[in-house]
Enzyme design. Structure first.
Site, PDB file in Angstrom:
ATOM      1  N   ASP A 181       0.870  -1.154   0.000  1.00 10.23           N
ATOM      2  CA  ASP A 181       0.000   0.000   0.000  1.00 10.23           C
ATOM      3  C   ASP A 181       0.920   1.220   0.000  1.00 10.23           C
ATOM      4  O   ASP A 181       2.012   1.178   0.579  1.00 10.23           O
ATOM      5  CB  ASP A 181      -0.874  -0.005   1.256  1.00 10.23           C
ATOM      6  CG  ASP A 181      -1.583   1.306   1.452  1.00 10.23           C
ATOM      7  OD1 ASP A 181      -2.394   1.662   0.586  1.00 10.23           O
ATOM      8  OD2 ASP A 181      -1.312   1.972   2.465  1.00 10.23           O
ATOM      9  N   VAL A 182       0.500   2.297  -0.632  1.00 11.61           N
ATOM     10  CA  VAL A 182       1.372   3.474  -0.767  1.00 11.61           C
ATOM     11  C   VAL A 182       0.932   4.625   0.122  1.00 11.61           C
ATOM     12  O   VAL A 182       1.695   5.128   0.943  1.00 11.61           O
ATOM     13  CB  VAL A 182       1.447   3.929  -2.241  1.00 11.61           C
ATOM     14  CG1 VAL A 182       2.285   5.197  -2.379  1.00 11.61           C
ATOM     15  CG2 VAL A 182       2.017   2.810  -3.112  1.00 11.61           C
TER      16      VAL A 182
END
Length: 238
Positions: free
Chosen positions: A14-15
């Site tokens: 996830d960013v």
């Protein structure tokens, strides 16, 4: 029992919220808008309002949706419901910063794994995040690429298909994320091994991220990306 770090070929990330400090970026912009108007913005209150507005039925793709969200939450924060200010919030995404440990940790992990970004952000925003992170990814999947958002299993299916094209499988992936709702719960349902980066470990509540219906105990649990990179190196040295 969880696999060892040496058992994986890929780390998927996830960013926004895990690698990029989206809460800090959001609050910084709203605080600056407030300062221009002589209004003091409560950061945690702003995040709570954001969370509610972001996940209503009228939501658009992130971060284009920030302009709509601003118009909805501005009056509750004592700010002007001005469309230009909504666009200012949307555009602030281009300057959101990585967490202090993200760049170094990703560079260390890149020596051992293929890194894949999995973000609910649109491709235009991811381009800014990727540059800020010094382009560490082997591949990247955005909401524009998948046509959906996590926690939809179809988002993960796109990544599994990519990995299979490279001759590997989902079992070769360790999924790394801060959101219980978007990532940790669904990755468990899909049979993945996961790693929770608890960015808000010193704060109460879920901030700008939707609260999960059920808390899922992760396979690995760290409070920073640096701690994950350290653990990987210790495991490989053993």
């Amino acid at each position: 029992m969880a696999k060892a770090f040496a058992d994986f070929k890929y780390l998927t990330f996830d960013v926004v919220g895990t690698l990029i400090d989206f809460e800090g970026g959001l609050v910084d912009c709203l605080t600056a808008i407030g300062a221009d108007a002589g209004v003091t913005v409560d950061g945690e209150a702003a995040l709570s309002l954001y969370r509610t507005a972001r996940y209503d039925a009228a939501a658009l793709r992130f971060p284009d949706d920030l302009a709509r969200v601003y118009m909805k939450i501005a009056p509750q924060l004592g700010l002007s419901a001005d469309a230009a200010l909504g666009e200012r919030l949307r555009q602030s995404v281009s300057s959101w910063k990585p967490f202090a440990d993200s760049v170094e940790a990703l560079a260390r992990l890149k020596r051992r794994y293929r890194l894949i970004a999995m973000t609910n952000a649109q491709r235009w925003a991811f381009a800014h995040f990727d540059a800020a992170l010094e382009k560490p990814f082997h591949a990247a999947f955005t909401t524009d690429d998948t046509g959906t958002e996590k926690p939809d299993p179809e988002f993960f299916a796109k990544v599994f298909a990519f990995v299979e094209q490279e001759g590997n499988s989902a079992s070769d992936i360790l999924h790394v994320a801060q959101s219980q709702y978007h990532d940790i719960g669904i990755s468990r349902q899909l049979g993945m091994t996961n790693c929770w980066i608890e960015r808000r470990h010193a704060q109460k509540g879920y901030g700008g991220t939707i609260e999960p219906a059920t808390f899922v105990k992760p396979d690995f649990h760290f409070t920073s990306m640096a701690a994950l990179a350290d653990a990987v190196e210790l495991d490989r040295a053993a």
